[in-house]
Design an enzyme around this catalytic site. Sequence first.
Site, mmCIF file in Angstrom:
data_model
loop_
_atom_site.group_PDB
_atom_site.id
_atom_site.type_symbol
_atom_site.label_atom_id
_atom_site.label_comp_id
_atom_site.label_asym_id
_atom_site.label_seq_id
_atom_site.Cartn_x
_atom_site.Cartn_y
_atom_site.Cartn_z
ATOM 1 N N GLY A 86 11.705 15.699 6.856
ATOM 2 C CA GLY A 86 10.748 15.261 7.721
ATOM 3 C C GLY A 86 11.272 14.054 8.709
ATOM 4 O O GLY A 86 11.167 13.875 9.689
ATOM 5 N N ASN A 174 0.093 8.707 5.379
ATOM 6 C CA ASN A 174 0.569 9.093 3.958
ATOM 7 C C ASN A 174 -0.138 8.261 3.046
ATOM 8 O O ASN A 174 -0.123 8.439 2.001
ATOM 9 C CB ASN A 174 2.107 8.930 4.038
ATOM 10 C CG ASN A 174 2.659 7.671 4.605
ATOM 11 O OD1 ASN A 174 2.353 7.579 5.840
ATOM 12 N ND2 ASN A 174 3.140 7.018 3.903
ATOM 13 N N GLN A 202 2.033 14.940 6.434
ATOM 14 C CA GLN A 202 0.831 14.874 5.523
ATOM 15 C C GLN A 202 -0.236 15.637 5.824
ATOM 16 O O GLN A 202 -0.790 16.051 5.322
ATOM 17 C CB GLN A 202 0.276 13.500 5.557
ATOM 18 C CG GLN A 202 1.365 12.356 4.940
ATOM 19 C CD GLN A 202 1.762 12.677 3.348
ATOM 20 O OE1 GLN A 202 0.643 13.154 2.579
ATOM 21 N NE2 GLN A 202 2.716 12.110 2.689
ATOM 22 N N CYS A 348 4.872 -3.037 -3.009
ATOM 23 C CA CYS A 348 5.336 -4.011 -4.000
ATOM 24 C C CYS A 348 6.190 -3.418 -5.017
ATOM 25 O O CYS A 348 7.414 -4.159 -5.619
ATOM 26 C CB CYS A 348 4.302 -4.659 -4.492
ATOM 27 S SG CYS A 348 5.131 -6.228 -5.257
#
Lengths: 412, 412, 159, 159
Positions: A86, A174, A202, A348
Amino acid sequence: MRKKIKQTNKWVNNVKKSIYFDNSATTPVRPEVLSEALPFFLKKYGNPSSFHSTGLEAKIAIKKARQKIAKIINCEEQEIIFTGSGTESVNLAIKGIALKEIKNALKEGRKIKGNFITQTTEHDAVIHTMNWLKEIGFEIKYINVDETGIIKLKELGQAINNETLLVSIMYANNETGVIQPLPEISKICKQKNVLLHSDACQGAEYLELDIKKLGLDLMTINGSKIYSFKGTGLLYKNKNIILEPLIHGGNHEFKTRAGTENVPGIIALAKALELSRQEKNKESKRLTKLRDYFIKKIENEIPQTQINGDKKQRLPNNINASFYGIEGESILLMLNEKGIRVSTGSACSSQSLDPSHVLMAMGIKHEIAHSSIRFTLGKTTTKKEIDYTIKVLKESVKKLRQMSPVWEEVKK
Amino acid sequence: MRKKIKQTNKWVNNVKKSIYFDNSATTPVRPEVLSEALPFFLKKYGNPSSFHSTGLEAKIAIKKARQKIAKIINCEEQEIIFTGSGTESVNLAIKGIALKEIKNALKEGRKIKGNFITQTTEHDAVIHTMNWLKEIGFEIKYINVDETGIIKLKELGQAINNETLLVSIMYANNETGVIQPLPEISKICKQKNVLLHSDACQGAEYLELDIKKLGLDLMTINGSKIYSFKGTGLLYKNKNIILEPLIHGGNHEFKTRAGTENVPGIIALAKALELSRQEKNKESKRLTKLRDYFIKKIENEIPQTQINGDKKQRLPNNINASFYGIEGESILLMLNEKGIRVSTGSACSSQSLDPSHVLMAMGIKHEIAHSSIRFTLGKTTTKKEIDYTIKVLKESVKKLRQMSPVWEEVKK
Amino acid sequence: MKMEGQDWFYSKKVKEHFLKPKNILKNEKEIKKFNGYGKVGNMKCGDIMEMWIKVENEKIIDCKWKTFGCASAIASTSMLSVMLTEKKGIKLTDALKITGNDIMKRLGGLPQIKIHCSVLGDQALREAIKNYEKNNSTIPKIDKKIKLNKPKLETKLKK
Amino acid sequence: MKMEGQDWFYSKKVKEHFLKPKNILKNEKEIKKFNGYGKVGNMKCGDIMEMWIKVENEKIIDCKWKTFGCASAIASTSMLSVMLTEKKGIKLTDALKITGNDIMKRLGGLPQIKIHCSVLGDQALREAIKNYEKNNSTIPKIDKKIKLNKPKLETKLKK
Ligand SMILES: Cc1ncc(COP(=O)(O)O)c(C=O)c1O
Ligand SMILES: Cc1ncc(COP(=O)(O)O)c(C=O)c1O
C-alpha cells in the site's frame, strides 16, 4: 495441495487461540486465498515475461487476476498497476505526479512549483511522502477535519488553486475507521479540474470500490488488510494519467512499475478482493452490529470513556475508545496478557512517543489521545469474544486507574 | 502443514513434466523454503510493528531472518534492507544516492551535478535507472566489456573522477552468466574513494557473497532467482551510507524503505540463501560439469555454432549459444513444443525487437546475436535432460536452417 | 528468546513489575504517613509520576507512588520502590546515587525509546527528598493541576 | 484460453504454420521452375525473406519461400503461400491486393509487436511480381550478400 490447505479450516480454531482485534494492522491470510496462490509457488512458477508455456501460464494467470479486479473496481485492465505494498502505491500515485515537475525543474535548473493537498489524519505513507515533497520545494496544504474526524469540505474547496497538482484524501482512517465522503470530495476536485487520489487500504474490505461511483483518478489498495498477502498492493490509475515510475527496469505493469511480477501475490490479491465483494454486505451488517454492541458495552460498563471518531461514518469493524486517566499502552499490554490483541490509537508504543496525530487532529486533548485503544474486528470475531474482552478491559482499566495520579481528578 | 508440504517432494516430479532451462528468468520455490514461510501466512500473521505477542512473533522472525542473512553476507543486521524485488533494490541503491543531489539541486534551484558509472551489459533495472538519471541531468558513463563479456578495468579507472557518485557493476550477467571481477573492481573504486554497488541477483545462488571479500558498499539480491519468492529482494547497504528512500511512510527497515514487512517473503528469502550456501560448492561442481558437457555436445553435434561469453568466468548453470543462420525465437518455440523451456539471448521475443544489448556490447554481430539461445540449468537438471535437449535442438536447428536463406552462405 | 527486552518488547522483570507493581499508593489516607513528596510530569509520553517517602534517621523506610505512564514507567518505578525499601531501607545519600541506569539493569533492560521512563521515578524520588529536607514534617497538598504540553501537530505534518 | 494469440503468445493457426510451414523451398534446384523472385530483408528483427513465384497466364500457380525470421514471419509467409496457391492459383491483380491484415486475419491474429512480420512475405511477393513483370523469363541469381543494419547500442544505453 488445495485440499490440504482447505483442511486448514482448522484455521478459525488456530486463530482463536488469541482474540485478534488488530485487523486494521494486518489480517491473517484466508485459506481460500492461500490455496488459490499456492500452485504459483511450486508448479506454475514461470516468469510472466518468459516466452514459453511455463511463462505463458503465469502471464495468463496475472491477466485473469487483473481482469477480475478491473471488473470489481469498474475500470480497464491497463488501469491496474500491481505494486509491492500500500505504501508503494501511495508513493507511486503522489510522486508519480510530482516527479514530472521535478524533472522539468531540474532540466530548467529552477526551483519547484506547485502544491499538493491532503488532510491531517492521513496514514504515514501519505504524510511522510508529502513531507518529503515539502522538503524539496512543493507546497503542501493540510485540510483540517472536524471533531468527528471528517474533512472540512469548505476548506478543501478554498485550498485548491491553479498550481494544485493532486489532492489525496484517504477513504477510511486506519485508527478511527472514519470514512471520508469521497463522492463529495470528488465533486469539488472535478469542478476545479484537479486529480484525486484516495488511499483505500482500510476501505477495501467493506466499502464501495467502484471508482466511477467514487469519482477517483487514482486509488490505492493493499493485500495485507484484506486477508491477503503482505507485500502486495495495487494502484488504480486512470488511463489518461501518465505517472513517472518510482522503480525503473523492465517493461512490466505498462511501464509504470518494473520488476518480475509477484505472481502468487497478485493471484492472492485478486482472490481476496473477489471474496470481500461477495461477502461485503453480509459481513458489514454482522460487524456493524458487533461494533455497536461493543461500543454500547464500553459506554455502559466502563465510566469516563469516550468513543473517538464519528459513530456512523466509520468502518463496521472499528472501535476507538479513550479511557480517561490511564495510558493506552498499559491497557494494551494488560489485554495482551489475557490473549487479546489490540492497538493503541497513540503511537507511544511503537517508535514514536507522540500521541496519535489522528486523534490530535480531531481536537482531542493530548492526555486523552494517550489513553486510546483501537479494537478492529475481523472475520472470526464473535460476540463471545467481545464479552470476554469487555470483562478483561473493565478489570484492567480499574487496576490502572488505581495507580493513576490523574484519575481522582478525572472522576470529578 | 510442514509435513504436507514436505510430501510435495513430488515436486521434482511435477517440475519434470517439462525440462526447465530458464532458471535465470526465475526459479520454482523450493519446498523447504515454502514450508518455512507458510506458517506466516495463516497462523503467525502478525504485523511486526504491532505491540502485542502476535506482532512480536513476526518481529522476532524477521529479526532472525535478518541475522541469518547478515551472517551469510558478513555484515551487520542494520545493513540489510528488505525490498519488494531485485529491481527495487537496484533502484534504491542508485537513486538513493542520486536523490541527495537531486534534493540539493532543487533546493538551490540549479541543474544536477555528478556522474554515475556502470557498464554496457547490465540488466534493464540498472540501465533504465541510469537512463532516467541521464534524463534529469546526471552524466552516465558506460564502461565497455571485451569480447568475452568482461569489463575493461582500465577504462573504469579512467572514467572515475571527482564528480563520480557511484559505480554500479553487476556480479554475474543474466544472459551470458559472465562473472565480473568484483574484488578488482572494488580495488579501483577504493583507490579513487568511490562507492560501489553490485547487482548480484544472478550471482547469489552460486558465488561468494561475503561483502567484505567482494569489497562492496551496496549489493542487490532477490528471491525469484534463488528458489524463493517472487516480489522479494534485499539491499545490503554499508551502515555509513545514508540512502534517500524511494518509498516514504512508516519507520520500517531502518527508515530506508517503508511499508508493512512481507513477513513470509523475508523468511523465505533467508531460508533460500541459507540453503544455497550449504549446497553451493557441491551444486556448483555438479552444474559446472553438466554445463561443460552441454557446451561440448553443442559444439560437437551442431555445426556453425558459438558459445557467447567467457567459458570459465561464467555461472555454473549458464550456456548461451548462437546457431548461425536462424533466429533464436524460432528455436525457442520449437524446443517449447517438445517441453523444453529456454530463453532467447535476444529480446526479440519479448517486448522489444532489438537484439540482445548484452551480446551486441560484446561485439557480436547483429544476426548472430539474433541467433542466440540461453539455457540456464537448475537444481533438478540431469544429464538425461541435456541429452534429450541436444537431440531436439539438433533437429530443430536443422529444420530451421533448411528454411533459412542465410544458411547456405553461412555454411561456407 | 534472547531478543526480548533487548531491543523491543519488555524483559521478564519488566513484565512482572508491570503486571504486579509493588508499593503503589492505594489509598489516599495513607499519605499522612509520609514526610516527603515529589511529583514530575511529562505529558509528551503521557507520563506523570508522584512519589511519597517516609524518612527516619536519614533513611528511607517506606515509599509509595502513583503514575499515569506506560508499562516501562510503571515497572521502573515499581523496581525503584523495591530498591529503596528492600534492605530495611536505604540511606538518603545512597538513594540519591541511584540512577536510571541502575534501575534498568535490575529490570534486565528497556527498549531504547523507553529509557527515559526509567528516569521518571528517579526524578520523582529526588523531588521527594528535596521536599523532605525543605519541609521536614509537613507534606504539601497534592497538586491536582497537571500542566499539559500543548500538542504540536507541526512535528508530524510539515506545513 | 481466449487470450492466446490475441495479445501475446501465438494463435493455434500460427503455431500450426510455424511448426509445419507450407511451401518452403527445400532444394535450390527447384529455383529453375520459377519465373519471379523477390527478396526483402530487415535485420532489425532479424528478418530476411525470399520468395519465388511461378506465373502462368497472369496467375500465380506456384510459390516457394525461405526466411531467416521469427515464428510470426514463418507462419505469416506460410499462410501467404497457401493463400496464393490454394484455389489453383490466384490472379496477379488479386495477389497484389493481399495485405498484411488479410494474412493476420487468416492466422487468427498476431501480437502487436509482431504485426510487421505479416508484411514481410507480402513485401517479398510484390518484389517477386515486379521481378516477373520486369524480366519475364529469367530469374536473377540469388543475391547472397545481405545488408545488415549497423547495431545501434545507443538506443538502449543513453550515453
Ligand atoms: C541481473 C538481474 N538484475 C535484476 C533483476 C531484477 O529482479 P526482479 O525481477 O526481482 O526485480 C534480475 C532479474 O529479473 C536480474 O537477472
Ligand atoms: C490507510 C493505510 N494506508 C497505507 C497503508 C500502508 O500499507 P502497506 O503496509 O501495505 O505498505 C496502511 C497500512 O499499513 C493503511 O492502513
